[in-house]
Design an enzyme around this catalytic site. Structure first.
Site, short mmCIF file in Angstrom:
data_model
loop_
_atom_site.label_atom_id
_atom_site.label_comp_id
_atom_site.label_asym_id
_atom_site.label_seq_id
_atom_site.Cartn_x
_atom_site.Cartn_y
_atom_site.Cartn_z
N GLY A 10 26.91 69.05 69.91
CA GLY A 10 27.88 69.97 70.52
C GLY A 10 27.55 71.67 70.74
N GLY A 13 29.37 74.09 73.14
CA GLY A 13 30.99 74.59 72.90
C GLY A 13 31.09 75.78 72.66
N GLN A 14 32.52 76.42 72.36
CA GLN A 14 32.72 77.65 71.97
C GLN A 14 32.00 78.00 70.70
OE1 GLN A 14 36.72 78.27 70.27
NE2 GLN A 14 36.81 80.40 70.94
N ASP A 36 24.14 67.98 73.67
CA ASP A 36 25.46 67.75 74.04
C ASP A 36 25.68 66.78 74.97
OD1 ASP A 36 28.23 68.54 75.01
OD2 ASP A 36 28.11 70.63 73.81
N ARG A 38 27.35 67.45 77.73
CA ARG A 38 27.62 68.26 78.89
C ARG A 38 26.11 68.89 79.47
NH1 ARG A 38 32.15 72.24 76.67
NH2 ARG A 38 31.39 71.66 74.54
N ASP A 54 24.97 61.54 73.03
CA ASP A 54 26.28 61.42 72.77
C ASP A 54 26.40 60.79 71.16
OD1 ASP A 54 28.47 60.11 72.43
OD2 ASP A 54 28.20 58.48 73.76
N TYR A 144 44.65 66.53 65.38
CA TYR A 144 43.47 67.45 65.17
C TYR A 144 43.48 67.83 63.83
CZ TYR A 144 40.28 71.52 65.41
OH TYR A 144 39.03 72.23 65.09
N LYS A 148 40.98 66.50 60.87
CA LYS A 148 40.09 67.42 60.02
C LYS A 148 40.35 67.36 58.43
CE LYS A 148 37.86 69.96 63.16
NZ LYS A 148 36.17 69.56 63.13
#
Length: 317
Positions: A10, A13-14, A36, A38, A54, A144, A148
């Site tokens: 990931g 991501g942010q 990622d 993406r 993936d 979410y 978590k």
């Protein structure tokens, strides 16, 4: 340089972009593999190895870990709060299966350390709103938050049952000028800066008095690395550590921005994300993180606002 070989899942991501770059500075570019689904993020291009991955494909992940002699895994792939409410079953499936794949491979291959982020979303309407403690009522009401909280229990289970050194932080809302928001309820605190500079006005999807815990990305990256670099014996919490820095409302951050951009105006049009925010803490007690491994935030709202606007202006140029 340290000998570890790190996989960041990931990485586009942010959090992933900035964390990957920080880890490459510490461990050497070639020793931190970004991955990622993406396309590779612009800021990562040319800075080190990148693979398309993936995380839901456990066999593919396992082969990658063995082939590259991975010693640490940072799992950052997730569907966030606001996006998750649009497709709860998909969010649950991705957030849970990805973690279980990583934990199981870490157990089988004897991975040195695993990092997995949790969130203040684990807390619900019945949790104390101010100075929410490490151990308290946890009854999340979003998919979410539910995923978590379940993930925290799995992390603790794999640590106690199999000795997997998995570490975690409950992030507050994260604010960054380098990467775009990822579909979270605190995204307004990033959008507001962009709109203030570009349009001189902003319509906020939360009400003006909605207090939420926030953190500037440099602090979040530093906290993550400090947790992972800490001696194993100092890590007393194996579910996920509360992490705090600042709390503010849309009205307060707007007033702070106005000091820099006097013509800036803000309007309020609360949407479905308001109900999510109303169930979350207003401030966080992170005493355990401070005591166990020495956590201390550097940025307050004023310092962050100045830095955000300065860097965004330079980016626009």
């Amino acid at each position: 340089m340290k000998k570890d070989k790190i996989l960041v899942i990931g990485a586009c991501g942010q959090i992933g972009v900035e964390l990957t770059l920080a880890l490459r500075k510490m461990y050497g570019d070639a020793n931190v593999i970004a991955s990622d689904l993406r396309e590779e993020h612009e800021l990562l291009k040319g800075s080190g190895p990148y693979v398309s991955l993936d995380v839901m494909n456990k066999e593919m992940l396992h082969v990658l870990v063995i082939r590259h002699n991975i010693t640490q895994i940072y799992l950052l792939a997730a569907i966030l709060s606001a996006t998750g409410e649009k497709n709860p079953l998909l969010a649950w499936h991705i957030n849970m299966a990805s973690l279980l794949n990583v934990l199981d491979i870490a157990k089988e291959e004897g991975i040195d350390k695993v990092y997995w982020p949790s969130s203040i979303a684990v807390f619900g309407p019945d949790s104390p709103k101010e100075d929410t403690p490490q151990h308290t009522i946890i009854e999340p009401t979003t998919i979410y938050g539910i995923s978590k909280f379940a993930g925290e229990r799995w992390c603790e289970y794999y640590n106690h049952r199999y000795g997997v050194d998995v570490r975690s932080l409950r992030y507050p809302g994260l604010i960054s000028y380098k990467s775009a928001p990822g579909g979270g309820t605190t995204d307004y605190a990033i959008e507001i800066f962009h709109e203030a500079l570009e349009e001189k006005k902003y319509t906020c999807f939360l009400s003006e008095g909605t207090y939420l815990p926030m953190m500037y990305m440099p602090d979040a990256i530093r906290a993550t690395i400090e947790l992972m670099e800490a001696d194993k014996n100092k890590i007393k919490v194996r579910s996920s550590y509360n992490l705090g820095a600042m709390s503010f409302s849309p009205k307060e951050i707007a007033a702070e921005i106005k000091k820099h951009i006097p013509e800036f105006t803000i309007n309020y049009a609360p949407d479905y994300r308001q109900a999510i925010a109303d169930g979350w803490p207003q401030s966080i007690d992170d005493e355990n993180a401070r005591n166990d491994w020495g956590w201390k935030p550097e940025y307050c709202m004023e310092k962050m606002t100045t830095d955000m606007l300065k860097n965004l202006k330079e980016t626009v140029r």
